[in-house]
Design an enzyme around this catalytic site. Structure first.
Site, PDB file in Angstrom:
ATOM      1  N   HIS A  17      19.248   9.326  -6.703  1.00 28.12           N
ATOM      2  CA  HIS A  17      19.447   8.909  -8.216  1.00 28.12           C
ATOM      3  C   HIS A  17      20.262   9.485  -8.979  1.00 28.12           C
ATOM      4  O   HIS A  17      20.643   8.850  -9.991  1.00 28.12           O
ATOM      5  CB  HIS A  17      17.776   8.792  -8.808  1.00 28.12           C
ATOM      6  CG  HIS A  17      16.493   7.841  -7.933  1.00 28.12           C
ATOM      7  ND1 HIS A  17      15.853   8.648  -7.496  1.00 28.12           N
ATOM      8  CD2 HIS A  17      17.029   6.864  -7.462  1.00 28.12           C
ATOM      9  CE1 HIS A  17      14.968   7.778  -6.920  1.00 28.12           C
ATOM     10  NE2 HIS A  17      15.548   6.428  -6.867  1.00 28.12           N
ATOM     11  N   LYS A  41       1.801  -1.203  -8.385  1.00 28.85           N
ATOM     12  CA  LYS A  41       1.841   0.102  -7.405  1.00 28.85           C
ATOM     13  C   LYS A  41       1.208   1.195  -8.229  1.00 28.85           C
ATOM     14  O   LYS A  41       1.361   1.483  -9.278  1.00 28.85           O
ATOM     15  CB  LYS A  41       3.232   0.381  -7.401  1.00 28.85           C
ATOM     16  CG  LYS A  41       3.875   0.646  -6.086  1.00 28.85           C
ATOM     17  CD  LYS A  41       5.315   0.989  -6.014  1.00 28.85           C
ATOM     18  CE  LYS A  41       6.201   0.516  -4.776  1.00 28.85           C
ATOM     19  NZ  LYS A  41       7.542   1.112  -4.896  1.00 28.85           N
TER      20      LYS A  41
END
Length: 159
Positions: A17, A41
C-alpha cells in the site's frame, strides 16, 4: 490541481500500500487515501486507528491526506474534486474485480477515471490478510509493513 483518491480498507497498511501511495503522490498534486468503513466486515483495527497508522507512515508525503469514508467512492471523489481513482494491482486475480468496480464507477460518474498501478515485484504477494496471518503465528513481518507500525500490529494481534 490533479487530485486522486486511493481507496482501501488498509487493515493494516502494508509496504505494498505504501509503495502505491508514495508513487501516486509523485504523479498527483494531491492524493487522498480513503479508508473505507466496511459495514460488512469487522476489522482488526478500528477505522480511526487505521487512519492514524496511515498518517504516521505517510507524514513525510506532504501532498497526501488520509480520511475515512463510507458510502459510494464516486461521491467521495466529487466531494474532493478528484477526477481519478487510483487502484493497486498485485496480480491478474485482482484485475477482474477492480475492472468491474472501475466500470461501475464510470457508470455512476463518467467524469471519474480509474487508474491501475501495478505493485512492485517485491510486494506482489503481499496483502493485509497475509500480514495478519503471519503476525498471528509469530512470523517475521519486518519486510511486510512499515517499521513505524510493526509493534502496533503485533500488540493488536496479541490482544
Amino acid at each position: 490541481m490533479r487530485v486522486a483518491i486511493y481507496p482501501g480498507s488498509f487493515d493494516p497498511i502494508t509496504n505494498g500500500h505504501l509503495d502505491i501511495i508514495t508513487r501516486g503522490s509523485k504523479i498527483f498534486d494531491k492524493l487522498i487515501v480513503g479508508v473505507l468503513v466496511n459495514v460488512d466486515k469487522v476489522g482488526l483495527f478500528e477505522i480511526e486507528e487505521r487512519v492514524e497508522l496511515i498518517k504516521r507512515v505517510t507524514s513525510h508525503l506532504h501532498n497526501v491526506e488520509v480520511i475515512s469514508f463510507k458510502g459510494l467512492l464516486v461521491d467521495l471523489a466529487k466531494e474532493y474534486d478528484a477526477r481519478v481513482i487510483l487502484k493497486g494491482l498485485r496480480a491478474v486475480s485482482d484485475f477482474e474485480y477492480e475492472f468491474q468496480m472501475a466500470l461501475m464507477n464510470s457508470q455512476l460518474d463518467s467524469n471519474i477515471e480509474t487508474l491501475f498501478m501495478t505493485t512492485s515485484a517485491a510486494n506482489s504477494f503481499l496483502s493485509s490478510s497475509s500480514v495478519k496471518q503471519v503476525a498471528k503465528f509469530g512470523g517475521d513481518i519486518n519486510n511486510l509493513v512499515p517499521a513505524e507500525i510493526k509493534e502496533d500490529i503485533i500488540r493488536k494481534i496479541n490482544k
